[in-house]
Design a protein around this motif. Structure first.
Motif, PDB file in Angstrom:
ATOM      1  N   UNK A  20     -43.420 -69.322 -30.020  1.00  0.00           N
ATOM      2  CA  UNK A  20     -44.356 -70.443 -30.142  1.00  0.00           C
ATOM      3  C   UNK A  20     -44.556 -71.226 -28.850  1.00  0.00           C
ATOM      4  N   UNK A  21     -43.780 -70.903 -27.807  1.00  0.00           N
ATOM      5  CA  UNK A  21     -43.946 -71.579 -26.525  1.00  0.00           C
ATOM      6  C   UNK A  21     -44.877 -70.807 -25.600  1.00  0.00           C
ATOM      7  N   UNK A  22     -45.436 -69.693 -26.084  1.00  0.00           N
ATOM      8  CA  UNK A  22     -46.291 -68.838 -25.263  1.00  0.00           C
ATOM      9  C   UNK A  22     -47.732 -68.879 -25.743  1.00  0.00           C
ATOM     10  N   UNK A  23     -48.637 -68.906 -24.772  1.00  0.00           N
ATOM     11  CA  UNK A  23     -50.045 -68.713 -25.044  1.00  0.00           C
ATOM     12  C   UNK A  23     -50.455 -67.375 -24.465  1.00  0.00           C
ATOM     13  N   UNK A  24     -51.612 -66.896 -24.845  1.00  0.00           N
ATOM     14  CA  UNK A  24     -52.057 -65.613 -24.307  1.00  0.00           C
ATOM     15  C   UNK A  24     -53.561 -65.526 -24.320  1.00  0.00           C
ATOM     16  N   UNK A  53     -45.137 -73.321 -22.304  1.00  0.00           N
ATOM     17  CA  UNK A  53     -44.243 -73.040 -21.180  1.00  0.00           C
ATOM     18  C   UNK A  53     -44.569 -71.728 -20.494  1.00  0.00           C
ATOM     19  N   UNK A  54     -45.214 -70.814 -21.229  1.00  0.00           N
ATOM     20  CA  UNK A  54     -45.575 -69.499 -20.693  1.00  0.00           C
ATOM     21  C   UNK A  54     -46.986 -69.148 -21.136  1.00  0.00           C
ATOM     22  N   UNK A  55     -47.679 -68.388 -20.304  1.00  0.00           N
ATOM     23  CA  UNK A  55     -48.989 -67.874 -20.686  1.00  0.00           C
ATOM     24  C   UNK A  55     -49.079 -66.417 -20.230  1.00  0.00           C
ATOM     25  N   UNK A  56     -49.522 -65.564 -21.146  1.00  0.00           N
ATOM     26  CA  UNK A  56     -49.675 -64.139 -20.887  1.00  0.00           C
ATOM     27  C   UNK A  56     -51.137 -63.896 -20.525  1.00  0.00           C
ATOM     28  N   UNK A  57     -51.350 -63.236 -19.382  1.00  0.00           N
ATOM     29  CA  UNK A  57     -52.708 -62.954 -18.919  1.00  0.00           C
ATOM     30  C   UNK A  57     -52.816 -61.471 -18.545  1.00  0.00           C
ATOM     31  N   UNK A  58     -54.034 -60.944 -18.455  1.00  0.00           N
ATOM     32  CA  UNK A  58     -54.194 -59.568 -17.975  1.00  0.00           C
ATOM     33  C   UNK A  58     -53.693 -59.438 -16.529  1.00  0.00           C
ATOM     34  N   UNK A  59     -52.955 -58.376 -16.239  1.00  0.00           N
ATOM     35  CA  UNK A  59     -52.470 -58.145 -14.874  1.00  0.00           C
ATOM     36  C   UNK A  59     -53.642 -58.066 -13.894  1.00  0.00           C
ATOM     37  N   UNK A  60     -54.765 -57.555 -14.365  1.00  0.00           N
ATOM     38  CA  UNK A  60     -55.942 -57.433 -13.505  1.00  0.00           C
ATOM     39  C   UNK A  60     -56.527 -58.791 -13.113  1.00  0.00           C
ATOM     40  N   UNK A  61     -56.103 -59.861 -13.759  1.00  0.00           N
ATOM     41  CA  UNK A  61     -56.554 -61.209 -13.412  1.00  0.00           C
ATOM     42  C   UNK A  61     -55.539 -61.964 -12.553  1.00  0.00           C
ATOM     43  N   UNK A  62     -54.393 -61.367 -12.286  1.00  0.00           N
ATOM     44  CA  UNK A  62     -53.319 -62.085 -11.581  1.00  0.00           C
ATOM     45  C   UNK A  62     -53.780 -62.607 -10.216  1.00  0.00           C
ATOM     46  N   UNK A  63     -54.584 -61.836  -9.501  1.00  0.00           N
ATOM     47  CA  UNK A  63     -55.062 -62.254  -8.180  1.00  0.00           C
ATOM     48  C   UNK A  63     -56.097 -63.373  -8.272  1.00  0.00           C
ATOM     49  N   UNK A  64     -56.602 -63.652  -9.471  1.00  0.00           N
ATOM     50  CA  UNK A  64     -57.598 -64.700  -9.662  1.00  0.00           C
ATOM     51  C   UNK A  64     -56.981 -66.069  -9.965  1.00  0.00           C
TER      52      UNK A  64
END
Length: 109
Positions: A20-24, A53-64
């Motif tokens: 519950x502390x993660x968004x995505x 506290x944490x958010x999961x994003x696409x790896x392809x967006x990491x540089x953005x």
């Protein structure tokens, strides 16, 4: 949004609670790969404002990702490439989670 739906469905079917502390944010293709999304910075900032506290994003967006040092210190950004990586971070640790991930890794080969 489809990674959120996939996590919710798998959590409900397996009785493995979500963290519950993660968004995505992110979409899935039919093979379970996480696809690039738009507006990643705004979505991360919304997660910070929501107290996550944490958010999961696409790896392809990491540089953005561009956050101020203050905002970056408030949240852990987790880039992921596929649904297995999403589940590793989005579900609470348990024997059931480890078994599910092991099974999904075998099937992905």
């Amino acid at each position: 949004a489809s990674i959120s739906i996939a996590v919710g469905v798998l959590s409900a079917l397996t009785d493995i609670p979500g963290n519950q502390e993660s968004g995505m944010t992110g979409s899935l293709d039919v093979r379970g790969d996480v696809l690039t999304i738009g507006g990643v910075n705004a979505k991360i900032e919304a997660a910070i404002e929501s107290g996550l506290k944490k958010v999961i994003i696409p790896a392809s967006n990491a540089q953005d990702v561009y956050l101020s040092k203050e905002k970056a210190a408030m949240i852990k950004v987790i880039p992921v490439k596929n649904i297995v990586e999403v589940l590793e971070h989005a579900l609470k640790n348990s024997a059931e989670k480890r078994a599910l991930i092991k099974k999904m890794k075998r099937q992905a080969k």
